[in-house]
Design a protein around this motif. Structure first.
Motif, mmCIF file in Angstrom:
data_model
loop_
_atom_site.group_PDB
_atom_site.id
_atom_site.type_symbol
_atom_site.label_atom_id
_atom_site.label_comp_id
_atom_site.label_asym_id
_atom_site.label_seq_id
_atom_site.Cartn_x
_atom_site.Cartn_y
_atom_site.Cartn_z
ATOM 1 N N ASP A 230 -6.699 7.912 -0.153
ATOM 2 C CA ASP A 230 -5.665 7.705 -1.165
ATOM 3 C C ASP A 230 -6.137 6.676 -2.187
ATOM 4 O OD1 ASP A 230 -3.266 7.748 -2.530
ATOM 5 O OD2 ASP A 230 -2.214 6.454 -1.113
ATOM 6 N N GLY A 231 -6.148 7.059 -3.449
ATOM 7 C CA GLY A 231 -6.592 6.172 -4.520
ATOM 8 C C GLY A 231 -8.071 6.257 -4.827
ATOM 9 N N HIS A 275 -4.732 11.196 -4.702
ATOM 10 C CA HIS A 275 -3.471 10.522 -4.378
ATOM 11 C C HIS A 275 -2.767 11.302 -3.274
ATOM 12 C CE1 HIS A 275 -3.760 8.016 -8.020
ATOM 13 N NE2 HIS A 275 -4.181 9.117 -8.614
ATOM 14 N N ARG A 282 5.085 10.478 -6.442
ATOM 15 C CA ARG A 282 4.017 9.688 -7.061
ATOM 16 C C ARG A 282 4.049 9.705 -8.587
ATOM 17 N NH1 ARG A 282 -0.074 8.253 -3.343
ATOM 18 N NH2 ARG A 282 -0.495 6.761 -5.012
#
Length: 315
Positions: A230-231, A275, A282
């Protein structure tokens, strides 16, 4: 094809072998899932029925392996595994997702294995370096694309390149491509529901050639993205490499060569960011830094999964 009733009530009990008797476009793992999905499906069944009447046109691919990869597999004269094995690409690199042997679940897969991913094909069979010319017209078919990239019609790269080519085609439909280098050199896309694409991200490097001279940023959002990724931000400076040791894609200056069109010399860049989660959860955070010019969900199952309804509302 996944069960169209996936996510409704009980878990799927097997492969979706039961097709809708009217349209034939969707399939189910069981009668119960078919009944549960009918409330949603009946509104689109007639439209899909009309589309399926054009199935011969839709399946009119120019590749020399078309029948082998579709009809013969459907009739069980061939398997996807044997199709890939004949070409020496079964279970390797980006191809490992293309049959039921597949990789382990994304949550347990070692993504470092794909850091130096290649096409696992010779240079004449894959787009491992920049094209010889810029796009003179909008690409409207696989034949147009193969001719532009000088790839023979027996090359199987279309099995992986349908991801970036779908993005390209979506921009044509949405007229986003009118944002030329002269008017705007940046393109931001939100890509929803990635799954096996996460093991084939190198194939997206072809967008550097398709969007010559542009800085393309793609946010990939979906619940299939592992928590520890994630990210994560990934810079793709060009195409995936081929197997030929003396190819320009393996030279010390390959990062400069593969993302330039030979005629114009314009540089392109592609950035991907991952993501985890649903888009509607989000979106508020994402739009602050990367408000999209295009939102695309090529395999997110919006028509099948109730969890995507809030995303439709968000859009």
């Amino acid at each position: 094809m996944e069960c169209a009733g996936k996510g409704r009530g009980s878990r799927c009990i097997g492969w979706p072998t039961r097709r809708c008797g009217r349209c034939g476009a969707v399939a189910y793992c069981s009668v119960s899932h078919q009944l549960l999905h009918w409330k949603d499906h009946r509104e689109e069944c007639k439209r899909l029925e009309q589309q399926m009447k054009r199935i011969d046109v839709l399946n009119d691919f120019p590749f020399t392996f078309t029948q082998e990869a579709t009809l013969e597999i459907l009739e069980k004269k061939e398997t996807r595994c044997s199709f890939l094995s004949k070409r020496g690409i079964h279970g390797v690199g980006m191809w490992m997702c293309e049959c039921r042997c597949g990789p382990p679940p994304l949550t347990s897969f070692d993504f470092s294995r794909l850091m130096d991913d290649v096409w696992d094909l010779s240079s004449d069979l894959c787009p491992s370096h920049g094209p010889l010319s810029s796009i003179s017209k909008h690409l409207k078919s696989w034949k147009d694309y193969y001719e532009w990239r000088c790839i023979p019609l027996h090359s199987p790269v279309a099995l992986l390149l349908h991801w970036p080519l779908t993005v390209y085609h979506a921009t044509q439909i949405a007229s986003v491509r009118s944002l030329t280098v002269e008017s705007c050199n940046k393109l931001c896309i939100h890509y929803l529901g990635p799954e096996k694409e996460l093991l084939q991200l190198s194939a997206f490097g072809e967008l550097c050639a398709l969007f010559n001279g542009m800085q393309v940023h793609i946010e990939l959002i979906g619940p299939a993205i592992p928590q520890d990724r994630d990210g994560e931000k990934i810079d793709l400076r060009g195409c995936a490499r081929c197997l030929d040791a003396d190819c320009i894609c393996r030279s010390s200056s390959s990062s400069e060569n593969v993302n330039k069109i030979a005629v114009t010399g314009k540089s392109s860049a592609l950035t991907l960011q991952l993501h985890r989660g649903f888009y509607h959860d989000r979106f508020q955070d994402l739009k602050e830094d990367s408000f999209p010019q295009l939102v695309i969900a090529p395999n997110a199952g919006i028509a099948a999964y109730p969890s995507w309804i809030p995303t439709l509302v968000c859009l």
